[in-house]
Design a protein around this motif. Structure first.
Motif, PDB file in Angstrom:
ATOM      1  N   THR A  99      -1.733   2.292  -4.898  1.00 13.46           N
ATOM      2  CA  THR A  99      -1.202   3.627  -4.616  1.00 13.46           C
ATOM      3  C   THR A  99      -2.347   4.601  -4.378  1.00 13.46           C
ATOM      4  O   THR A  99      -3.207   4.783  -5.247  1.00 13.46           O
ATOM      5  CB  THR A  99      -0.330   4.125  -5.781  1.00 13.46           C
ATOM      6  N   ARG A 100      -2.349   5.196  -3.209  1.00 14.81           N
ATOM      7  CA  ARG A 100      -3.366   6.186  -2.847  1.00 14.81           C
ATOM      8  C   ARG A 100      -2.737   7.574  -2.856  1.00 14.81           C
ATOM      9  O   ARG A 100      -1.735   7.792  -2.170  1.00 14.81           O
ATOM     10  CB  ARG A 100      -3.947   5.868  -1.476  1.00 14.81           C
ATOM     11  N   VAL A 101      -3.321   8.478  -3.617  1.00 14.28           N
ATOM     12  CA  VAL A 101      -2.868   9.871  -3.619  1.00 14.28           C
ATOM     13  C   VAL A 101      -3.689  10.613  -2.572  1.00 14.28           C
ATOM     14  O   VAL A 101      -4.914  10.703  -2.668  1.00 14.28           O
ATOM     15  CB  VAL A 101      -3.035  10.514  -5.008  1.00 14.28           C
ATOM     16  N   MET A 102      -2.991  11.112  -1.558  1.00 16.06           N
ATOM     17  CA  MET A 102      -3.641  11.768  -0.424  1.00 16.06           C
ATOM     18  C   MET A 102      -3.374  13.267  -0.487  1.00 16.06           C
ATOM     19  O   MET A 102      -2.225  13.704  -0.658  1.00 16.06           O
ATOM     20  CB  MET A 102      -3.112  11.208   0.894  1.00 16.06           C
ATOM     21  N   ALA A 103      -4.438  14.061  -0.374  1.00 13.60           N
ATOM     22  CA  ALA A 103      -4.305  15.513  -0.459  1.00 13.60           C
ATOM     23  C   ALA A 103      -4.802  16.170   0.816  1.00 13.60           C
ATOM     24  O   ALA A 103      -5.756  15.708   1.442  1.00 13.60           O
ATOM     25  CB  ALA A 103      -5.097  16.049  -1.651  1.00 13.60           C
ATOM     26  N   ASP A 134       0.857  -1.186   0.000  1.00 15.20           N
ATOM     27  CA  ASP A 134       0.000   0.000   0.000  1.00 15.20           C
ATOM     28  C   ASP A 134       0.894   1.236   0.000  1.00 15.20           C
ATOM     29  O   ASP A 134       1.628   1.471   0.965  1.00 15.20           O
ATOM     30  CB  ASP A 134      -0.904   0.016   1.239  1.00 15.20           C
ATOM     31  N   VAL A 135       0.846   1.987  -1.081  1.00 19.64           N
ATOM     32  CA  VAL A 135       1.696   3.174  -1.225  1.00 19.64           C
ATOM     33  C   VAL A 135       0.850   4.417  -1.011  1.00 19.64           C
ATOM     34  O   VAL A 135      -0.216   4.572  -1.628  1.00 19.64           O
ATOM     35  CB  VAL A 135       2.370   3.216  -2.616  1.00 19.64           C
ATOM     36  N   TYR A 136       1.312   5.307  -0.144  1.00 15.96           N
ATOM     37  CA  TYR A 136       0.610   6.558   0.118  1.00 15.96           C
ATOM     38  C   TYR A 136       1.467   7.713  -0.394  1.00 15.96           C
ATOM     39  O   TYR A 136       2.562   7.956   0.107  1.00 15.96           O
ATOM     40  CB  TYR A 136       0.337   6.726   1.614  1.00 15.96           C
ATOM     41  N   LEU A 137       0.964   8.400  -1.432  1.00 11.02           N
ATOM     42  CA  LEU A 137       1.615   9.600  -1.954  1.00 11.02           C
ATOM     43  C   LEU A 137       0.946  10.814  -1.315  1.00 11.02           C
ATOM     44  O   LEU A 137      -0.245  11.060  -1.529  1.00 11.02           O
ATOM     45  CB  LEU A 137       1.468   9.668  -3.474  1.00 11.02           C
ATOM     46  N   GLU A 138       1.697  11.522  -0.500  1.00  8.27           N
ATOM     47  CA  GLU A 138       1.144  12.656   0.226  1.00  8.27           C
ATOM     48  C   GLU A 138       1.434  13.959  -0.534  1.00  8.27           C
ATOM     49  O   GLU A 138       2.563  14.185  -0.983  1.00  8.27           O
ATOM     50  CB  GLU A 138       1.761  12.750   1.624  1.00  8.27           C
ATOM     51  N   GLY A 139       0.413  14.797  -0.679  1.00  6.88           N
ATOM     52  CA  GLY A 139       0.600  16.066  -1.372  1.00  6.88           C
ATOM     53  C   GLY A 139      -0.119  17.205  -0.675  1.00  6.88           C
ATOM     54  O   GLY A 139      -1.177  17.009  -0.066  1.00  6.88           O
ATOM     55  N   ARG A 148      -7.254  15.992   5.373  1.00  9.05           N
ATOM     56  CA  ARG A 148      -6.522  15.053   4.522  1.00  9.05           C
ATOM     57  C   ARG A 148      -7.480  13.992   3.999  1.00  9.05           C
ATOM     58  O   ARG A 148      -8.209  13.375   4.769  1.00  9.05           O
ATOM     59  CB  ARG A 148      -5.407  14.399   5.340  1.00  9.05           C
ATOM     60  N   GLN A 149      -7.477  13.795   2.674  1.00  4.70           N
ATOM     61  CA  GLN A 149      -8.370  12.794   2.104  1.00  4.70           C
ATOM     62  C   GLN A 149      -7.761  12.177   0.845  1.00  4.70           C
ATOM     63  O   GLN A 149      -6.858  12.728   0.231  1.00  4.70           O
ATOM     64  CB  GLN A 149      -9.721  13.409   1.779  1.00  4.70           C
ATOM     65  N   GLN A 150      -8.301  11.019   0.497  1.00  5.52           N
ATOM     66  CA  GLN A 150      -7.829  10.299  -0.680  1.00  5.52           C
ATOM     67  C   GLN A 150      -8.444  10.907  -1.932  1.00  5.52           C
ATOM     68  O   GLN A 150      -9.657  11.108  -2.008  1.00  5.52           O
ATOM     69  CB  GLN A 150      -8.223   8.820  -0.564  1.00  5.52           C
ATOM     70  N   VAL A 151      -7.586  11.199  -2.911  1.00  5.21           N
ATOM     71  CA  VAL A 151      -8.044  11.797  -4.164  1.00  5.21           C
ATOM     72  C   VAL A 151      -8.301  10.722  -5.219  1.00  5.21           C
ATOM     73  O   VAL A 151      -9.306  10.741  -5.928  1.00  5.21           O
ATOM     74  CB  VAL A 151      -7.000  12.816  -4.689  1.00  5.21           C
ATOM     75  N   VAL A 152      -7.392   9.768  -5.314  1.00  4.68           N
ATOM     76  CA  VAL A 152      -7.525   8.700  -6.304  1.00  4.68           C
ATOM     77  C   VAL A 152      -6.679   7.510  -5.853  1.00  4.68           C
ATOM     78  O   VAL A 152      -5.729   7.674  -5.073  1.00  4.68           O
ATOM     79  CB  VAL A 152      -7.060   9.190  -7.703  1.00  4.68           C
TER      80      VAL A 152
END
Length: 333
Positions: free
Chosen positions: A113-117, A27-32, A124-128
């Motif tokens: 992969t979850r893109v978190m914004a 599970d990959v979390y990309l934080e932005g 903070r929430q999941q975008v895609v």
């Protein structure tokens, strides 16, 4: 008294060897951080802040069992890629035996992969979410290597988990050889299968959530009567010793071969933050408890407390023995 028996079980968890076989997921979390709206399209522009890899799928079961101090053997397939290397590193650092993670350069590590914004003034929430996996059957050579490793070590285990997320790591040949070996050596074996649970005839314990159980029996679970019907049907068709169906805010239903049905209420209905991976926590806790000599009801109740702890945490989470002791103590205070 249940309080004392659960504490005694917790104190024994670290003594036992557990084998976890299944679909190892990174599970990959990309934080932005939210920067602005793009001029090219009506989408957010995120400034990259961090990237984290967390064990998911069967590797989350491994992670949970290791955090509870079990001696865990992880068995599955990873790719020759960063996600596979990072997953192996994380588990190895948790003192997991990772020699059973077979590398297959022809398929990628299963990655979600979850893109978190988020930002200072936003939640903070999941975008895609972007999934990467190859669902073709395992090559014969890879399947044989996995099975050879299992058969080499399974006799030394105190418990076995089959964690099947539908990505074809747990093949029909592996299912049959594992269950046969567990029966021959009197090793408790629990299965958690998202789509294919009715293929696990002879397994000791079946764990399903409500929707998975409904799909397995072919009808909706809408009340206690249909729940009891479904649980007993799975129990009988798989010739299992116990079936545990998790019911979200309604707790759990435990069905035993003796005919006993136990309804287990949740421990913290008002404090749920994120249910991601809670089922893996249930499976890991239950197999460790059974290895330690717990009854099916004791193991299910302990796993219920463990799930109640992890749903208070964001993302795919684990719990510790100390957290379990505190949670049980607060409940019975």
């Amino acid at each position: 008294m249940l309080y004392n028996s659960l504490l005694k079980i917790i104190n024994k968890l670290q003594k036992y060897k557990i084998m976890v076989i299944g679909d190892m997921v990174a599970d990959v979390y990309l934080e932005g951080k939210i920067s602005r709206i793009s001029r090219e399209a009506p989408v957010l522009i995120l400034e990259h802040a961090a990237e984290n890899v967390v064990p998911g799928g069967a590797s989350n079961v491994v992670h949970n069992a290791a955090t509870l101090s079990g001696h865990v053997y992880a068995i599955g397939v990873v790719g020759n890629d960063f996600a596979g290397q990072e997953l192996s590193r994380i588990l190895h650092n948790k003192t997991v035996d990772t020699a059973g993670l077979i590398e297959d350069h022809r398929r990628p590590t299963i990655t979600k992969t979850r893109v978190m914004a988020g930002g200072q003034a936003t939640v903070r929430q999941q975008v895609v979410r972007i999934d990467k996996e190859n669902k073709r059957p395992l090559d014969v050579e890879i399947e044989q290597r996995v099975n050879d490793y299992i058969q080499e070590h399974i006799r030394d285990m105190h418990g076995v988990v089959l964690s099947d997320y539908g990505s074809n790591t747990v093949t029909p040949n592996i299912i049959r050889s594992v269950i046969d070996a567990c029966q021959k050596n009197h090793i408790p074996c629990i299965v958690d299968s998202r789509y294919n649970v009715m293929s696990y005839h002879g397994v000791t314990v079946v764990k399903q959530n409500e929707s998975e159980a409904a799909a397995a029996v072919g009808y909706e679970i809408v009340d206690q009567a249909s729940l009891i019907r479904a649980g007993n049907e799975i129990l009988e068709k798989l010739d299992a010793e116990a079936v545990l169906i998790t019911l979200g805010p309604d707790g759990m239903g435990l069905f035993e071969k003796t005919g006993k049905f136990t309804q287990i209420a949740v421990t913290n209905k008002s404090e749920v933050y994120d249910v991601t991976g809670a089922g893996d926590t249930v499976v890991a806790t239950m197999i460790l408890a059974l290895a330690a000599g717990a009854s099916y009801e004791e193991a299910a109740r302990l796993s219920n407390f463990a799930a109640g702890i992890v749903v208070k945490k964001p993302g795919t989470a684990t719990t510790t023995q100390d957290e379990l002791r505190r949670g049980i103590g607060e409940h019975f205070a």
